[in-house]
Design an enzyme around this catalytic site. Structure first.
Site, PDB file in Angstrom:
ATOM      1  N   CYS A 114       0.984  -1.214   0.048  1.00 12.91           N
ATOM      2  CA  CYS A 114      -0.037   0.011   0.085  1.00 12.91           C
ATOM      3  C   CYS A 114       0.904   1.115   0.086  1.00 12.91           C
ATOM      4  O   CYS A 114       2.042   1.301   0.097  1.00 12.91           O
ATOM      5  CB  CYS A 114      -0.910   0.135   1.125  1.00 12.91           C
ATOM      6  SG  CYS A 114      -1.918  -1.417   1.398  1.00 12.91           S
ATOM      7  N   HIS A 141       7.021 -36.961 -17.469  1.00 17.49           N
ATOM      8  CA  HIS A 141       6.725 -37.191 -16.334  1.00 17.49           C
ATOM      9  C   HIS A 141       5.384 -36.702 -15.911  1.00 17.49           C
ATOM     10  O   HIS A 141       5.291 -36.544 -14.572  1.00 17.49           O
ATOM     11  CB  HIS A 141       7.881 -37.102 -15.390  1.00 17.49           C
ATOM     12  CG  HIS A 141       9.050 -37.976 -15.804  1.00 17.49           C
ATOM     13  ND1 HIS A 141       9.276 -39.046 -15.359  1.00 17.49           N
ATOM     14  CD2 HIS A 141      10.446 -37.534 -16.281  1.00 17.49           C
ATOM     15  CE1 HIS A 141      10.403 -39.687 -15.782  1.00 17.49           C
ATOM     16  NE2 HIS A 141      11.228 -38.522 -16.324  1.00 17.49           N
ATOM     17  N   TRP A 156      -4.006  -1.847  -1.100  1.00 16.84           N
ATOM     18  CA  TRP A 156      -4.109  -3.155  -1.504  1.00 16.84           C
ATOM     19  C   TRP A 156      -4.656  -4.095  -0.701  1.00 16.84           C
ATOM     20  O   TRP A 156      -4.083  -4.290   0.354  1.00 16.84           O
ATOM     21  CB  TRP A 156      -2.541  -3.666  -2.092  1.00 16.84           C
ATOM     22  CG  TRP A 156      -2.707  -4.828  -2.882  1.00 16.84           C
ATOM     23  CD1 TRP A 156      -2.904  -4.968  -4.282  1.00 16.84           C
ATOM     24  CD2 TRP A 156      -2.342  -6.036  -2.524  1.00 16.84           C
ATOM     25  NE1 TRP A 156      -2.717  -6.320  -4.848  1.00 16.84           N
ATOM     26  CE2 TRP A 156      -2.184  -7.124  -3.615  1.00 16.84           C
ATOM     27  CE3 TRP A 156      -1.968  -6.616  -1.185  1.00 16.84           C
ATOM     28  CZ2 TRP A 156      -2.053  -8.446  -3.577  1.00 16.84           C
ATOM     29  CZ3 TRP A 156      -1.499  -8.223  -1.043  1.00 16.84           C
ATOM     30  CH2 TRP A 156      -1.688  -8.889  -2.239  1.00 16.84           C
ATOM     31  N   LYS A 201       5.327 -14.053 -16.335  1.00 20.54           N
ATOM     32  CA  LYS A 201       4.909 -12.680 -17.092  1.00 20.54           C
ATOM     33  C   LYS A 201       3.917 -12.913 -17.661  1.00 20.54           C
ATOM     34  O   LYS A 201       2.982 -11.949 -17.644  1.00 20.54           O
ATOM     35  CB  LYS A 201       6.121 -12.390 -18.018  1.00 20.54           C
ATOM     36  CG  LYS A 201       7.362 -11.726 -17.461  1.00 20.54           C
ATOM     37  CD  LYS A 201       7.084 -10.400 -16.558  1.00 20.54           C
ATOM     38  CE  LYS A 201       8.213  -9.893 -15.646  1.00 20.54           C
ATOM     39  NZ  LYS A 201       7.940 -10.962 -14.482  1.00 20.54           N
ATOM     40  N   LYS A 223       3.424  -3.452  -6.858  1.00 14.12           N
ATOM     41  CA  LYS A 223       4.773  -3.545  -6.900  1.00 14.12           C
ATOM     42  C   LYS A 223       5.919  -3.934  -5.901  1.00 14.12           C
ATOM     43  O   LYS A 223       6.676  -4.645  -6.243  1.00 14.12           O
ATOM     44  CB  LYS A 223       5.279  -2.073  -7.795  1.00 14.12           C
ATOM     45  CG  LYS A 223       6.797  -1.856  -8.111  1.00 14.12           C
ATOM     46  CD  LYS A 223       6.713  -2.792  -9.515  1.00 14.12           C
ATOM     47  CE  LYS A 223       8.335  -2.656  -9.979  1.00 14.12           C
ATOM     48  NZ  LYS A 223       8.320  -3.500 -11.104  1.00 14.12           N
ATOM     49  N   ARG A 273       2.828   1.124  -7.197  1.00 16.69           N
ATOM     50  CA  ARG A 273       2.971  -0.068  -6.558  1.00 16.69           C
ATOM     51  C   ARG A 273       1.575  -1.145  -6.549  1.00 16.69           C
ATOM     52  O   ARG A 273       1.669  -2.196  -5.977  1.00 16.69           O
ATOM     53  CB  ARG A 273       3.081   0.603  -5.010  1.00 16.69           C
ATOM     54  CG  ARG A 273       4.224   1.180  -4.759  1.00 16.69           C
ATOM     55  CD  ARG A 273       4.238   2.184  -3.214  1.00 16.69           C
ATOM     56  NE  ARG A 273       4.230   1.555  -2.075  1.00 16.69           N
ATOM     57  CZ  ARG A 273       5.221   1.378  -1.417  1.00 16.69           C
ATOM     58  NH1 ARG A 273       6.342   1.879  -1.849  1.00 16.69           N
ATOM     59  NH2 ARG A 273       5.097   0.678  -0.267  1.00 16.69           N
ATOM     60  N   ASN A 280      -0.106   0.751   6.381  1.00 13.58           N
ATOM     61  CA  ASN A 280       0.636  -0.167   5.501  1.00 13.58           C
ATOM     62  C   ASN A 280       1.151  -1.779   6.331  1.00 13.58           C
ATOM     63  O   ASN A 280       1.382  -1.454   7.580  1.00 13.58           O
ATOM     64  CB  ASN A 280       1.872   0.072   4.801  1.00 13.58           C
ATOM     65  CG  ASN A 280       1.509   1.201   3.694  1.00 13.58           C
ATOM     66  OD1 ASN A 280       0.362   1.406   3.299  1.00 13.58           O
ATOM     67  ND2 ASN A 280       2.764   1.763   3.193  1.00 13.58           N
ATOM     68  N   GLY A 281       0.836  -2.851   5.910  1.00 11.69           N
ATOM     69  CA  GLY A 281       1.114  -4.037   6.614  1.00 11.69           C
ATOM     70  C   GLY A 281      -0.017  -4.875   7.219  1.00 11.69           C
ATOM     71  O   GLY A 281      -1.067  -4.741   6.578  1.00 11.69           O
ATOM     72  N   GLU A 329      10.377 -17.738 -15.687  1.00 14.72           N
ATOM     73  CA  GLU A 329       9.964 -16.142 -15.567  1.00 14.72           C
ATOM     74  C   GLU A 329       9.070 -15.585 -16.720  1.00 14.72           C
ATOM     75  O   GLU A 329       8.329 -15.129 -16.528  1.00 14.72           O
ATOM     76  CB  GLU A 329      11.271 -15.592 -15.738  1.00 14.72           C
ATOM     77  CG  GLU A 329      11.238 -13.880 -16.035  1.00 14.72           C
ATOM     78  CD  GLU A 329      10.593 -13.444 -14.847  1.00 14.72           C
ATOM     79  OE1 GLU A 329      10.328 -12.127 -14.890  1.00 14.72           O
ATOM     80  OE2 GLU A 329      10.489 -13.639 -13.715  1.00 14.72           O
ATOM     81  N   GLU A 355       0.900 -12.955 -15.048  1.00 11.55           N
ATOM     82  CA  GLU A 355       0.771 -11.591 -14.331  1.00 11.55           C
ATOM     83  C   GLU A 355      -0.109 -10.664 -15.154  1.00 11.55           C
ATOM     84  O   GLU A 355      -0.698  -9.747 -14.500  1.00 11.55           O
ATOM     85  CB  GLU A 355       2.230 -11.155 -13.940  1.00 11.55           C
ATOM     86  CG  GLU A 355       2.939 -11.694 -13.001  1.00 11.55           C
ATOM     87  CD  GLU A 355       4.162 -11.260 -12.882  1.00 11.55           C
ATOM     88  OE1 GLU A 355       4.745 -10.604 -11.602  1.00 11.55           O
ATOM     89  OE2 GLU A 355       5.250 -10.683 -13.637  1.00 11.55           O
TER      90      GLU A 355
END
Length: 609
Positions: A2, A505, A75, A486, A604, A27, A99-100, A482, A489
């Site tokens: 946040c 497998h 957030w 992406k 972010k 963020r 925040n937190g 990665e 996301e």
């Protein structure tokens, strides 16, 4: 995760608060709000779910002149994204932003309800507001009420607190979540990130763990966790204060993808000569520490974790040093076996990732040789608390999905391992080869990014795709991880990555004509093994998209689309083959019409566990 902004000034602070929120939009957030005191010391609170621009629209038709206030982008962690759950939260004349996460909020909620407090939200934050108000009524001192409250809180938090009975005072508290003070001659400020305050000042104090600050327009007072008055270093930030702009690009993410040649060059600048890594790059204590290193333990989250996985291949091949790579949130909750003289390495774009910071705190008392941070933010908590630091110089990264921060982390890790190698079996000829390759990297990066239009055209076929499989072998497996991340996301396409040899497998069961399979195929010693794996896909009707070295022998045919990349040195393959996967994800997200720079549910800087 946040964002917090707070202000006391001789000028109207409402515009400063809004501008600060805009600078924190990178963020990620789902709601925004602010509280401020007008010239008659009346408290006004406005908030909404959605973007900061919606809050601006609300303020256009409301009183919007004030000289002290707090603001927030949220957030969601407790309670769904909604206006009622957004910050600031109030308890009578007390208003706070947070925040937190407060871990014991349920216990405190029951206690406050027994005292007659009525809760209107589902958040853990409202508990803090009521607790402060309760103690304020009984102690008749806002500072004492805050100190009593934080002694009751378990978890991580940064708080901004104001009260109508003391409208000219702003309190800030830091425990496990960053908070910075901004100082000027005609006002003082708090924020979760100094970027939010660069509009008004370049003079900052980075609060330390447990600090409480009492701000007034012309003064401030800092106390530590024991309540003792303390002085903290004032830091002057001298870099350019321009807000990041998209320029000719439609999205920040695309701009940041194309900035990579420049940022990679910046990360190399002054750290390598024609033939060597310069030891000064790692700090004065580094040579003595590096000579003792017998093991490396890398801890990180998300994209930074993938950088660590790639680095393991390099380190063990080039130096013979044992390397362990671990997700920070897992490291914290298991018993580790630590070999003597192990270097603890953390990787983070923001330097404020809660799990990574907590892992570093745990590691400090666990018997490691030393700690080293690879980070993009010079004054971040991770940087300040590590023994050694290697900055990535990626510049501000606004897009939530990391691109240039990832590739500059990889460059920094190469520099670290080449530097370590001098004491651990890396001969001068191999060092010179690695350095020669790094000098070629920015140009090879630019050449690879020229494929953007081709990639955009080829992946028009993904308009109706909801799943994808990524394959790689050796160091290209974490590159595939990665790439899959992406795509997930920013386009919301379900994507998974596997070592290509693992197809038989289990994952081979997923292959049919509707399942696109993306493979990364540099021309190296594993190429023929990879080709065999891809034949397994083709034989079962899968759609293959192969990013291949131009000399790897792949051809376009039915069910197989080849995107040729320039030939690159083996040491650069992981970096270069990441780039087209970034472009693939971007162009598919454009096709899908998603919010590319601020994808849903993500942020972010992840400053909660």
């Amino acid at each position: 995760m946040c964002g917090i902004v707070g202000a006391l000034s001789e000028q109207n602070v409402v515009g400063i608060l809004i501008e600060g929120l805009k600078r924190l939009e990178y963020r990620g957030y789902d709601s925004a709000g602010l509280s401020f005191f007008d010239e008659n010391s009346q408290l006004h609170t406005y908030k909404n779910s959605g973007k900061v621009k919606n809050l601006v629209s609300i303020l256009a038709n409301q009183p919007n002149i004030g000289f002290s206030g707090i603001a927030h982008t949220r957030w969601a962690t407790h309670g769904e994204p909604s206006e009622i759950n957004s910050h600031p939260h109030r308890s009578s004349d007390v208003t706070i932003v947070h925040n937190g996460i407060i871990e014991n909020h349920e216990e405190l909620r029951c206690e406050m309800q027994n005292y007659g407090y009525v809760f209107v939200s589902d958040t853990d934050t409202e508990v803090v507001a009521h607790l402060i108000h309760y103690y304020f009524v009984n102690l008749n001192s806002l500072k004492s009420a805050i100190q009593k409250t934080i002694s009751r809180l378990e978890g991580a938090y940064a708080l901004g607190i104001m009260c109508a009975r003391e409208p000219g005072v702003l309190f800030g508290v830091r425990k496990g979540s960053p908070l910075v003070l901004g100082l000027t001659d005609n006002g003082n400020f708090i924020a979760s990130d100094q970027m939010a305050l660069r509009q008004v000042t370049n003079k900052f104090i980075f609060m330390e763990e447990g600090d409480l600050v009492e701000l007034r327009t012309q003064s401030y007072n800092l106390t530590d966790s024991s309540g003792k008055n303390v002085k903290r270093k004032i830091v002057i930030i001298a870099d350019n204060d321009e807000i990041a702009k998209k320029g000719k690009y439609e999205h920040f993410m695309l701009k940041e993808i194309f900035e990579q040649p420049e940022m990679l060059q910046a990360t190399l600048q002054g750290r390598i000569s024609d033939k060597h890594v310069l030891p000064e790059a790692f700090g004065t204590k580094a040579p003595a520490i590096f000579a003792k290193v017998k093991g490396i333990h890398i801890v990180a989250c998300g994209t930074s974790y993938h950088a660590g996985l790639i680095a393991k291949y390099w380190l063990e091949e080039w130096t013979g040093i044992l390397c362990q790579v671990e997700v920070a949130s897992e490291y914290r909750y298991r018993k580790s076996v630590i070999l003597k003289d192990t270097l603890f390495v953390t990787i983070s774009q923001s330097g404020e990732t809660a799990d990574t910071l907590a892992a570093l705190q745990l590691a400090k008392n666990s018997g490691y040789l030393a700690s080293l941070a690879i980070c993009n933010v010079a004054n971040s908590s991770l940087v300040r608390e590590s023994d050694l630091v290697l900055m990535t110089y990626a510049g501000p990264e606004i897009g939530v999905a990391s691109t240039k921060a990832f590739t500059t982390q990889l460059v920094a890790l190469q520099l670290l391992f080449i530097g370590l190698g001098k004491d651990h079996g890396l001969d001068s000829e191999k060092e010179q080869q690695l350095i020669k390759a790094l000098h070629q990297l920015p140009q090879l990066c630019s050449k690879t990014l020229e494929l953007s239009d081709i990639i955009e055209k080829i992946f028009q076929s993904f308009s109706d795709k909801n799943h994808a499989l990524f394959l790689g072998r050796g160091v290209q497996f974490p590159v595939a991880l990665e790439g899959a991340l992406k795509l997930k996301e920013i386009s919301y396409v379900h994507a998974e990555a596997y070592p290509a040899g693992e197809l038989k497998h289990g994952p081979l069961a997923l292959i049919d004509k509707k399942m696109p399979v993306i493979a990364v195929a540099p021309n190296n010693e594993l190429l023929e093994k990879l080709k065999s794996n891809l034949h397994e896909v083709k034989a079962r009707g899968g759609q293959l998209f192969v990013f291949a070295d131009r000399d790897a022998g792949f051809k376009n045919e039915s069910g197989v689309t080849v995107i040729n990349l320039p030939h690159v040195p083996k040491s650069l393959e992981a970096i270069i083959y990441t780039l087209p996967l970034q472009l693939l994800s971007y162009h598919v997200a454009v096709l899908k019409g998603t919010d590319i720079d601020q994808p849903r549910n993500l942020a972010k800087s992840v400053t909660v566990e």
